[in-house]
Design a protein around this motif. Structure first.
Motif, PDB file in Angstrom:
ATOM      1  N   ALA A  95       0.855  -1.192   0.000  1.00 50.21           N
ATOM      2  CA  ALA A  95       0.000   0.000   0.000  1.00 50.21           C
ATOM      3  C   ALA A  95       0.886   1.236   0.000  1.00 50.21           C
ATOM      4  CB  ALA A  95      -0.915   0.001   1.218  1.00 50.21           C
ATOM      5  N   VAL A  96       0.474   2.224  -0.795  1.00 51.42           N
ATOM      6  CA  VAL A  96       1.232   3.476  -0.899  1.00 51.42           C
ATOM      7  C   VAL A  96       0.283   4.623  -0.594  1.00 51.42           C
ATOM      8  CG1 VAL A  96       2.615   4.954  -2.419  1.00 51.42           C
ATOM      9  CG2 VAL A  96       2.690   2.458  -2.717  1.00 51.42           C
ATOM     10  N   TRP A  97       0.657   5.497   0.321  1.00 53.18           N
ATOM     11  CA  TRP A  97      -0.121   6.704   0.599  1.00 53.18           C
ATOM     12  C   TRP A  97       0.498   7.847  -0.182  1.00 53.18           C
ATOM     13  CZ3 TRP A  97      -0.260   2.614   3.655  1.00 53.18           C
ATOM     14  CH2 TRP A  97      -1.419   2.353   4.397  1.00 53.18           C
ATOM     15  N   GLY A  98      -0.306   8.482  -1.049  1.00 55.62           N
ATOM     16  CA  GLY A  98       0.201   9.578  -1.871  1.00 55.62           C
ATOM     17  C   GLY A  98       0.370   9.132  -3.311  1.00 55.62           C
ATOM     18  N   ALA A  99      -0.334   9.823  -4.233  1.00 50.85           N
ATOM     19  CA  ALA A  99      -0.238   9.493  -5.662  1.00 50.85           C
ATOM     20  C   ALA A  99       0.449  10.606  -6.432  1.00 50.85           C
ATOM     21  CB  ALA A  99      -1.628   9.211  -6.229  1.00 50.85           C
ATOM     22  N   GLY A 100       1.417  11.278  -5.793  1.00 50.16           N
ATOM     23  CA  GLY A 100       2.284  12.201  -6.529  1.00 50.16           C
ATOM     24  C   GLY A 100       3.252  11.381  -7.372  1.00 50.16           C
ATOM     25  N   ALA A 101       4.229  12.064  -7.963  1.00 54.28           N
ATOM     26  CA  ALA A 101       5.191  11.343  -8.804  1.00 54.28           C
ATOM     27  C   ALA A 101       5.897  10.246  -8.002  1.00 54.28           C
ATOM     28  CB  ALA A 101       6.206  12.336  -9.366  1.00 54.28           C
ATOM     29  N   VAL A 102       6.239  10.560  -6.755  1.00 51.27           N
ATOM     30  CA  VAL A 102       6.985   9.590  -5.949  1.00 51.27           C
ATOM     31  C   VAL A 102       6.104   8.386  -5.592  1.00 51.27           C
ATOM     32  CG1 VAL A 102       8.243   9.253  -3.790  1.00 51.27           C
ATOM     33  CG2 VAL A 102       8.553  11.365  -5.092  1.00 51.27           C
ATOM     34  N   GLY A 103       4.882   8.667  -5.162  1.00 55.18           N
ATOM     35  CA  GLY A 103       3.972   7.561  -4.832  1.00 55.18           C
ATOM     36  C   GLY A 103       3.698   6.685  -6.041  1.00 55.18           C
ATOM     37  N   GLN A 104       3.456   7.321  -7.199  1.00 56.26           N
ATOM     38  CA  GLN A 104       3.169   6.545  -8.413  1.00 56.26           C
ATOM     39  C   GLN A 104       4.356   5.676  -8.817  1.00 56.26           C
ATOM     40  OE1 GLN A 104       1.128   8.376 -11.761  1.00 56.26           O
ATOM     41  NE2 GLN A 104       0.437  10.059 -10.468  1.00 56.26           N
ATOM     42  N   LEU A 105       5.564   6.224  -8.677  1.00 60.22           N
ATOM     43  CA  LEU A 105       6.729   5.433  -9.098  1.00 60.22           C
ATOM     44  C   LEU A 105       7.124   4.404  -8.040  1.00 60.22           C
ATOM     45  CD1 LEU A 105       8.699   8.137 -11.092  1.00 60.22           C
ATOM     46  CD2 LEU A 105       7.223   6.298 -11.943  1.00 60.22           C
ATOM     47  N   THR A 106       6.718   4.631  -6.800  1.00 59.15           N
ATOM     48  CA  THR A 106       6.848   3.573  -5.781  1.00 59.15           C
ATOM     49  C   THR A 106       5.918   2.417  -6.150  1.00 59.15           C
ATOM     50  OG1 THR A 106       7.331   5.207  -4.059  1.00 59.15           O
ATOM     51  CG2 THR A 106       6.590   3.031  -3.330  1.00 59.15           C
ATOM     52  N   ALA A 107       4.688   2.774  -6.526  1.00 60.80           N
ATOM     53  CA  ALA A 107       3.710   1.733  -6.899  1.00 60.80           C
ATOM     54  C   ALA A 107       4.218   0.938  -8.096  1.00 60.80           C
ATOM     55  CB  ALA A 107       2.364   2.387  -7.216  1.00 60.80           C
ATOM     56  N   ARG A 108       4.756   1.643  -9.087  1.00 62.43           N
ATOM     57  CA  ARG A 108       5.260   0.947 -10.277  1.00 62.43           C
ATOM     58  C   ARG A 108       6.436   0.033  -9.916  1.00 62.43           C
ATOM     59  NH1 ARG A 108       3.790  -1.686 -14.403  1.00 62.43           N
ATOM     60  NH2 ARG A 108       5.421  -1.895 -15.942  1.00 62.43           N
ATOM     61  N   ALA A 109       7.312   0.518  -9.037  1.00 60.30           N
ATOM     62  CA  ALA A 109       8.457  -0.294  -8.601  1.00 60.30           C
ATOM     63  C   ALA A 109       7.954  -1.565  -7.911  1.00 60.30           C
ATOM     64  CB  ALA A 109       9.347   0.511  -7.660  1.00 60.30           C
ATOM     65  N   ALA A 110       6.919  -1.431  -7.103  1.00 61.65           N
ATOM     66  CA  ALA A 110       6.379  -2.611  -6.399  1.00 61.65           C
ATOM     67  C   ALA A 110       5.812  -3.613  -7.401  1.00 61.65           C
ATOM     68  CB  ALA A 110       5.317  -2.177  -5.397  1.00 61.65           C
ATOM     69  N   VAL A 111       5.122  -3.092  -8.434  1.00 57.62           N
ATOM     70  CA  VAL A 111       4.595  -3.976  -9.489  1.00 57.62           C
ATOM     71  C   VAL A 111       5.761  -4.686 -10.187  1.00 57.62           C
ATOM     72  CG1 VAL A 111       3.421  -4.004 -11.737  1.00 57.62           C
ATOM     73  CG2 VAL A 111       2.458  -2.667  -9.845  1.00 57.62           C
ATOM     74  N   LEU A 112       6.811  -3.931 -10.516  1.00 62.99           N
ATOM     75  CA  LEU A 112       7.967  -4.530 -11.220  1.00 62.99           C
ATOM     76  C   LEU A 112       8.680  -5.565 -10.359  1.00 62.99           C
ATOM     77  CD1 LEU A 112       9.431  -1.352 -12.992  1.00 62.99           C
ATOM     78  CD2 LEU A 112       8.216  -3.276 -14.067  1.00 62.99           C
ATOM     79  N   ARG A 113       8.603  -5.410  -9.055  1.00 63.31           N
ATOM     80  CA  ARG A 113       9.220  -6.406  -8.170  1.00 63.31           C
ATOM     81  C   ARG A 113       8.317  -7.616  -7.945  1.00 63.31           C
ATOM     82  NH1 ARG A 113      13.810  -4.825  -5.073  1.00 63.31           N
ATOM     83  NH2 ARG A 113      14.237  -2.600  -5.147  1.00 63.31           N
ATOM     84  N   GLY A 114       7.141  -7.613  -8.557  1.00 60.72           N
ATOM     85  CA  GLY A 114       6.302  -8.810  -8.514  1.00 60.72           C
ATOM     86  C   GLY A 114       5.228  -8.810  -7.440  1.00 60.72           C
ATOM     87  N   ALA A 115       4.945  -7.627  -6.860  1.00 58.25           N
ATOM     88  CA  ALA A 115       3.869  -7.581  -5.860  1.00 58.25           C
ATOM     89  C   ALA A 115       2.566  -8.088  -6.483  1.00 58.25           C
ATOM     90  CB  ALA A 115       3.694  -6.147  -5.355  1.00 58.25           C
ATOM     91  N   ALA A 116       1.793  -8.816  -5.702  1.00 57.29           N
ATOM     92  CA  ALA A 116       0.535  -9.357  -6.220  1.00 57.29           C
ATOM     93  C   ALA A 116      -0.504  -8.255  -6.350  1.00 57.29           C
ATOM     94  CB  ALA A 116       0.018 -10.452  -5.284  1.00 57.29           C
ATOM     95  N   ARG A 117      -0.527  -7.355  -5.381  1.00 53.95           N
ATOM     96  CA  ARG A 117      -1.469  -6.227  -5.419  1.00 53.95           C
ATOM     97  C   ARG A 117      -0.762  -5.000  -4.897  1.00 53.95           C
ATOM     98  NH1 ARG A 117      -7.604  -7.946  -3.760  1.00 53.95           N
ATOM     99  NH2 ARG A 117      -8.147  -6.348  -5.264  1.00 53.95           N
ATOM    100  N   VAL A 118      -1.028  -3.895  -5.554  1.00 55.77           N
ATOM    101  CA  VAL A 118      -0.485  -2.620  -5.087  1.00 55.77           C
ATOM    102  C   VAL A 118      -1.642  -1.633  -5.029  1.00 55.77           C
ATOM    103  CG1 VAL A 118       1.198  -0.794  -5.491  1.00 55.77           C
ATOM    104  CG2 VAL A 118       1.743  -3.130  -6.181  1.00 55.77           C
ATOM    105  N   LEU A 119      -1.819  -1.003  -3.886  1.00 56.03           N
ATOM    106  CA  LEU A 119      -2.942  -0.097  -3.672  1.00 56.03           C
ATOM    107  C   LEU A 119      -2.404   1.290  -3.371  1.00 56.03           C
ATOM    108  CD1 LEU A 119      -4.191  -2.814  -1.358  1.00 56.03           C
ATOM    109  CD2 LEU A 119      -5.580  -2.095  -3.285  1.00 56.03           C
ATOM    110  N   VAL A 120      -2.957   2.301  -4.036  1.00 57.10           N
ATOM    111  CA  VAL A 120      -2.459   3.667  -3.835  1.00 57.10           C
ATOM    112  C   VAL A 120      -3.597   4.551  -3.330  1.00 57.10           C
ATOM    113  CG1 VAL A 120      -1.345   5.656  -4.903  1.00 57.10           C
ATOM    114  CG2 VAL A 120      -0.766   3.358  -5.687  1.00 57.10           C
TER     115      VAL A 120
END
Ligand code: NAD
Length: 234
Positions: A46-71
């Motif tokens: 889970a990521v709090w904040g959908a600014g550039a940093v939050g969005q790219l944290t979410a993308r990094a989590a997806v690239l690392r194979g997270a099953a679900r990423v929630l922003v």
């Protein structure tokens, strides 16, 4: 330019400037957040904040194979970007019971990794009701699964009140923080950009000549006119 020999990297031909500029800060910060959180394949993040940093944290989590990423955020246009560009699920905290949703979408346990990326102090000071950075940090600590990791990004004023320390010990949480990204990740992120795994140009919502930099910073600071990042052309 101090340390130019350390902080400059060749940009692959396949990466245009609007994409590459995010390799300087937001992308390595997001990547580092998922490293500090030790995100593993199959995790719920889970990521709090959908600014550039939050969005790219979410993308990094997806690239690392997270099953679900929630922003989690409140700006619809940012939450739409999350859905369209990162492969994560948006949660609008004005319309959703965030704690309940996070529990439901993580098999009742809470996310394995919670990252707080809720905005720079100046933006928050002008940002109204949700100006209080510890709000999101408190929510993350309460939401995180037992033995999970909470990562706090960015500068703080140094002290917070009413921090749920008891929850950290009771739930055996790991709490980590970071203020500067790791430059060593930049070449790897540029390669991912070249392979189209990491797309960032949608975050450059405003392009302005350098002479209009004060205006661009004001748009960013107030999150006005849908501004996520203002990019300046000298
Ligand atoms: N290397 C680093 O560690 C590094 C680098 C850059 C930025 N940062 C930090 O990362 C953070 C995010 O940066 P940014 O540029 O994406 O900021 P931003 O201001 O563009 O975005 C922050 C988002 O957080 C949301 N938000 C605020 N309070 C919230 C809450 N309680 N719950 C959910 N969402 C909330 C806002 O609506 C906003 O969309 C900042 O704290 C910044 O200092 C750290």
């Amino acid at each position: 330019m101090p340390y130019a020999d350390v902080g400059a990297f060749p940009v692959p031909d396949a990466v245009d400037d609007d994409r590459a500029v995010f390799a300087a800060d937001a992308a390595p910060t997001g990547w580092l957040a998922t490293e500090l959180g030790a995100v593993r394949p199959g995790d719920v993040v889970a990521v709090w904040g959908a600014g550039a940093v939050g969005q790219l944290t979410a993308r990094a989590a997806v690239l690392r194979g997270a099953a679900r990423v929630l922003v989690v955020d409140r700006y619809e246009e940012r939450l739409r970007m999350v859905e369209r560009h990162s492969g994560a699920e948006p949660l609008d905290y004005r319309r959703t019971d965030v704690a309940a949703e996070l529990r439901d979408r993580s098999g009742g346990r809470g996310p394995d990794v919670c990252v707080v990326a809720v905005g720079s102090p100046p933006a928050d000071r002008f940002g109204g009701r949700h100006a209080d950075r510890p709000d999101a940090l408190r929510e993350a600590v309460h939401a995180c699964r037992k033995s999970g990791v909470v990562v706090l990004l960015g500068g703080t004023d140094g002290f917070v009140d009413a921090f749920p320390l008891g929850t950290v010990t009771e739930r055996r949480l790991t709490l980590r923080g970071v203020r500067r990204p790791d430059l060593r990740d930049v070449p790897m992120l540029l390669d991912r950009m070249a392979r189209d795994e990491l797309r960032t140009e949608h975050l450059a919502t405003h392009r302005l000549p350098l002479a209009q930099a004060p205006h661009g910073y004001a748009l960013f600071r107030h999150r006005a006119d849908g501004c996520v990042r203002a990019v300046f052309t000298p």
